[in-house]
Write a protein that holds these residues in place. Structure first.
Motif, short mmCIF file in Angstrom:
data_model
loop_
_atom_site.label_atom_id
_atom_site.label_comp_id
_atom_site.label_asym_id
_atom_site.label_seq_id
_atom_site.Cartn_x
_atom_site.Cartn_y
_atom_site.Cartn_z
N ARG A 229 28.36 -18.97 36.44
CA ARG A 229 28.64 -20.39 36.68
C ARG A 229 28.48 -21.19 35.40
O ARG A 229 29.31 -22.06 35.07
CB ARG A 229 27.72 -20.91 37.77
N LEU B 26 31.46 -20.53 33.11
CA LEU B 26 32.68 -21.20 33.55
C LEU B 26 32.63 -22.69 33.27
O LEU B 26 33.62 -23.30 32.83
CB LEU B 26 32.91 -20.94 35.04
N LEU C 120 35.89 -21.15 39.45
CA LEU C 120 34.58 -21.64 39.83
C LEU C 120 34.58 -22.11 41.28
O LEU C 120 33.62 -21.87 42.03
CB LEU C 120 34.16 -22.79 38.91
#
Length: 682
Positions: free
Chosen positions: A650, A653, A606
Motif C-alpha cells: 500500500r 502504491l 490500490l
C-alpha cells in the motif's frame, strides 16, 4: 494517460496514408454500406421516386457496426417518420395555400424535432426527420393541389422508408453479430496488453489509445446480443465478467509499463503475454477462455508496487470469465452501492434521472443548450429556404437540406468540422463531376449505374469508417457524389444540376458556420468543466466500491469519460478567441486530465487491494484541484502520506501515485500554437 504525439498537429501526407490504411472490420463495414446504398438506388430507379441522392445518403446515418442496433434504429426511424408525416398532413390542410403560414409551420416543426434531436434518444435520426418534414412542406408549396400534395407526402415518406427497408434486409443477411463485435473488442484489448508487456515503450501509444476507448461499448453489444436471443444467460454473465476483467488487465498493465523502473522482467512478462494472446485467439473465434491456470515465475525480486500490480494482473487473468456466486454478487453490489453513495452522489442522481425518463436525457428540460441548438439550426435552414425561394433558384435547395445534416452543438465542433466538410464536399464534387464527364455518358443500363454508385460509395464509406480525424469527410464525399451522379431514375449527366447542388451544399455550410460561430456561438468550455467534475466523482465512487465487477465497470466508464474530455479539450482550440477559453484555462484542464491519466493504473490497483482507502480520496482531490481553479494543485514535492504500520504494498502504491502526480504537474505546457488538434468523433 499520455497524449498522442500527433495531437495538435495538422494532417500531413504521412498521416493521411496511415488514416486511410486498412483496419480490422473496415472493409466489411464499407462494403456493407456500399451494397445498401446501391440497392437503395436500384429501388428508387424501379419506382422512380424523387431525390434518390437523399435516400442513399440516409443509409450513412442509420447504419451501425452491429446488425441489432442498425435494425432497431431503422425501425424506430420508420415509426417516427410515419407519425411525423401524418402530422404534416394535418398541418398541410390549413397551411398549403398560404406561403407565410407554411414557413411558420416549417419553423415550428423543425424547432420541435431538433429539440428532440438534442435532448432525447432521437439524436442519431432526429435531424434527418426534421429535414424530411421541411422538405415535404416545401414540396407542398410547389404543387398545392390535393392529389399532387398527397403524392408529394408519400414521396417524402418513401425517401426514408426505402433506405430503412433495404438497410434492415441487408443487416439481416450480412450484418455483424453484436456478440462477435464484443468478443473482437475484448480480444483487441488483450492483444494490446500483451504487446505492451513484451515491449513497454513500443506498446505505449497503443495501450493509451486502448485505455481511452476502454471496453465501454462491450456492455451495449452484449445487451443487444441478449435482446436478439443469440447469447444465453450463462454466457452473457461470463462475457460481462470478462469485460470487467479486461478493464482490470489494462489498468494493471498500465501500472507496470508506464515507467522503466516499473517494468516487469522479460522472464516474468513473457508467460503472461503468451497467455493473453491465447485468450485473445479464443475470443476472436467467438468463444471465451475458461479454466485459466496461469502460474507466473516467483515475484520476490519485484518492487512492492510492481509485485502488487502483477498479482492483480494474474488474478484478473485466472478469473477472467468466472462469474461470482449469486449470493456474493448481490451482497457485493449492495456493499458497493452503500460505500459509494456519498462519493458518487451527483453521478447516482444523474443515473436515477436517466432511469426515470429513458427517452429524454437527464438534462433535457434544464439545459438551455438543447433549445439553442434547435433555434440556431432552424434559423440557418429557414434563411436558406427563404434565400433560394426569393432568388427563384430551386437548384440550390440542397443548402436547406445541408443545414440539418451538418449542424452541431458548439462553436468548437462547428469550426473543427468545417474543414472536413469543405474538403469532403470538394473531393465528392470532383469525384462526381469526373464520373459525369467520363463514366456516365458510356452507361447504357441501370446495372451500370449501380456499379458506378457502388464504387463511389465504397470510397466514401471507407473514409467514413476510419478514424474520427477523417470520418466526417467521408460522409461529405458521399453526399456530394450522390448529388452529382443521381439525377433521376436513369443515368443523367447534366452538369448544371451538379453545379447547383454543390453550390447549395457550400452555401448551407457557410450559413451554419456563421450562425454557430458569429451570430449565436456556444463555447465548449462549460461542457469540459462539467465532465471533469463528473470524472472526479466517478473515480471517488469506484475507489469506495467493494464489489469487484462494479468497480471495474465504473473504471471503464471513467476511462471512456477521460477520452471524451481529451477530445473536447482538443476541440476547444478551434474556437475563435472571442468566445473560446484562454490558453491558460486550457492548460489547467489539460493538467487535471493528465493527473487522472497518470495515476489511473496504480490508483485502480490500490482500489482493488484496499477499497475505501481514505488516502485514495486525498489523491483524487489533489488531482482534481485545477478543476476548481487551482492550476498547481499537484505539488512538485508531495507530502509523505501519514500511514503508520501499513503494508509495504500500500505504501509503495501511494508513493507511486504521488510520484506520478508530481511528474504530471511538472509536465511542459502545451504550446498555444497548436491550433489543429486531433479531430473528435461525430
Amino acid at each position: 494517460m499520455a497524449r498522442p504525439a500527433a495531437d495538435g498537429a495538422r494532417l500531413r501526407p504521412g498521416d493521411l496514408a496511415r488514416l486511410l490504411a486498412p483496419a480490422p472490420g473496415r472493409a466489411q463495414a464499407a462494403a456493407r454500406i456500399a451494397l445498401t446504398c446501391t440497392l437503395v438506388v436500384l429501388v428508387t430507379c424501379i419506382y422512380r421516386t424523387p431525390e434518390a441522392a437523399i435516400s442513399a445518403y440516409v443509409v450513412f446515418f442509420i447504419t451501425r457496426p452491429d446488425r441489432a442496433s442498425s435494425i432497431l434504429m431503422s425501425v424506430a426511424a420508420l415509426v417516427l417518420l410515419s407519425f411525423v408525416i401524418g402530422l404534416v398532413m394535418l398541418v398541410a390542410v390549413f397551411s398549403v395555400d398560404s406561403p407565410g403560414l407554411r414557413v411558420a409551420c416549417i419553423v415550428l416543426l423543425s424547432a420541435g424535432l431538433l429539440f428532440l434531436t438534442s435532448a432525447s434518444k432521437l439524436r442519431p435520426i432526429g435531424a434527418i426527420v426534421a429535414m424530411i418534414v421541411g422538405f415535404a412542406l416545401d414540396e407542398l408549396g410547389i404543387v398545392p393541389t390535393g392529389e399532387a400534395a398527397t403524392r408529394g407526402l408519400l414521396y417524402a415518406w418513401l425517401m426514408v422508408a426505402i433506405p430503412i427497408g433495404v438497410n434492415v434486409a441487408v443487416n439481416l443477411v450480412l450484418g455483424r453479430s453484436p456478440r462477435r463485435l464484443a468478443c473482437g473488442r475484448l480480444a483487441q484489448c488483450l492483444r494490446v496488453a500483451a504487446g505492451s508487456l513484451r515491449a513497454p515503450r513500443a506498446g505505449r501509444d497503443a495501450l493509451d489509445a486502448c485505455l481511452r476507448e476502454a471496453v465501454q461499448p462491450v456492455a451495449g453489444w452484449l445487451s443487444l446480443a441478449r435482446l436478439e436471443g443469440t447469447l444465453p444467460p450463462a454466457e452473457l454473465a461470463a462475457l460481462r465478467h470478462a469485460a470487467a476483467s479486461t478493464t482490470a488487465i489494462l489498468l494493471a498493465t498500465d501500472a507496470v509499463t508506464r515507467e522503466p523502473c516499473e517494468h516487469l522482467p522479460a522472464s516474468f512478462a513473457a508467460p503472461i503475454a503468451d497467455t493473453l494472446d491465447e485468450m485473445a485467439r479464443l475470443l476472436g473465434q467467438g468463444g471465451y477462455p475458461v479454466d485459466i491456470a496461469l502460474t507466473p515465475p516467483p515475484a520476490e525480486r519485484l518492487p512492492a508496487a510492481a509485485k502488487t500490480a502483477a498479482a492483480n494482473l494474474v488474478a484478473a487473468i485466472n478469473g477472467y470469465a468466472e462469474t461470482p456466486a449469486p449470493d456474493s454478487d448481490a451482497a457485493g453490489n449492495a456493499a458497493g452501492k452503500a460505500a459509494g453513495k456519498a462519493a458518487g452522489k451527483a453521478t447516482n442522481k444523474a443515473a436515477d434521472q436517466a432511469h426515470a425518463s429513458a427517452f429524454f436525457l437527464p438534462d433535457a428540460f434544464s439545459n438551455p443548450d438543447h433549445v439553442r441548438y434547435a433555434l440556431k439550426t432552424t434559423a440557418a435552414a429557414t434563411f436558406c429556404y427563404l434565400l433560394y425561394m426569393q432568388l427563384d433558384w430551386p437548384g440550390i435547395h440542397t443548402c436547406f437540406i445541408t443545414c440539418y445534416l451538418v449542424s452541431l452543438g458548439t462553436a468548437a465542433e462547428t469550426v473543427e468540422k468545417l474543414t472536413l466538410r469543405l474538403a469532403g464536399c470538394a473531393a465528392g464534387a470532383l469525384l462526381g463531376t469526373a464520373a459525369l464527364v467520363f463514366a456516365v455518358p458510356a452507361l447504357t443500363s441501370v446495372g451500370a449505374l449501380m456499379a458506378l454508385v457502388f464504387a463511389g460509395t465504397l470510397v466514401s464509406a471507407w473514409i467514413g469508417q476510419g478514424s474520427p480525424r477523417i470520418a466526417y469527410a467521408g460522409f461529405q464525399v458521399a453526399f456530394a457524389f450522390f448529388l452529382c451522379v443521381l439525377q433521376g431514375a436513369a443515368p443523367g449527366f447534366d452538369l448544371t444540376i451538379a453545379r447547383d447542388r454543390i453550390i447549395g451544399v457550400m452555401l448551407g455550410n457557410l450559413v451554419v458556420y456563421l450562425v454557430f460561430t458569429r451570430v449565436w456561438p456556444i463555447s465548449i468550455a462549460g461542457r469540459i468543466d462539467a465532465a471533469l467534475a463528473d470524472l472526479a466523482a466517478l473515480w471517488e465512487q469506484l475507489a469506495a466500491t467493494r464489489h469487484a465487477d462494479t468497480r471495474r465497470r465504473q473504471a471503464a466508464a471513467a476511462l471512456a469519460l477521460q477520452g471524451t474530455i481529451h477530445e473536447d479539450l482538443s476541440l476547444a482550440r478551434y474556437e475563435p478567441a472571442s468566445i473560446g477559453p484562454a490558453p491558460a484555462w486550457l492548460e489547467q484542464r489539460h493538467q487535471v486530465l493528465d493527473r487522472f491519466g497518470a495515476m489511473a493504473g496504480p490508483l485502480f490497483v490500490l482500489a482493488e487491494t484496499s477499497p475505501g482507502d481514505p488516502e485514495i480520496a486525498r489523491r483524487l482531490r489533489r488531482a482534481s484541484g485545477a478543476a476548481a481553479g487551482d492550476a498547481t494543485a499537484a505539488p512538485d514535492a508531495p507530502d509523505a502520506p501519514d500511514m503508520p504500520d501499513v503494508p509495504d504494498a500500500r505504501a509503495a502504491l501511494l508513493t507511486l501515485i504521488d510520484r506520478r502526480l508530481a511528474e504530471s504537474g511538472r509536465a511542459a505546457p502545451r504550446g498555444a500554437a497548436k491550433e489543429s488538434p486531433r479531430h473528435a468523433p461525430t
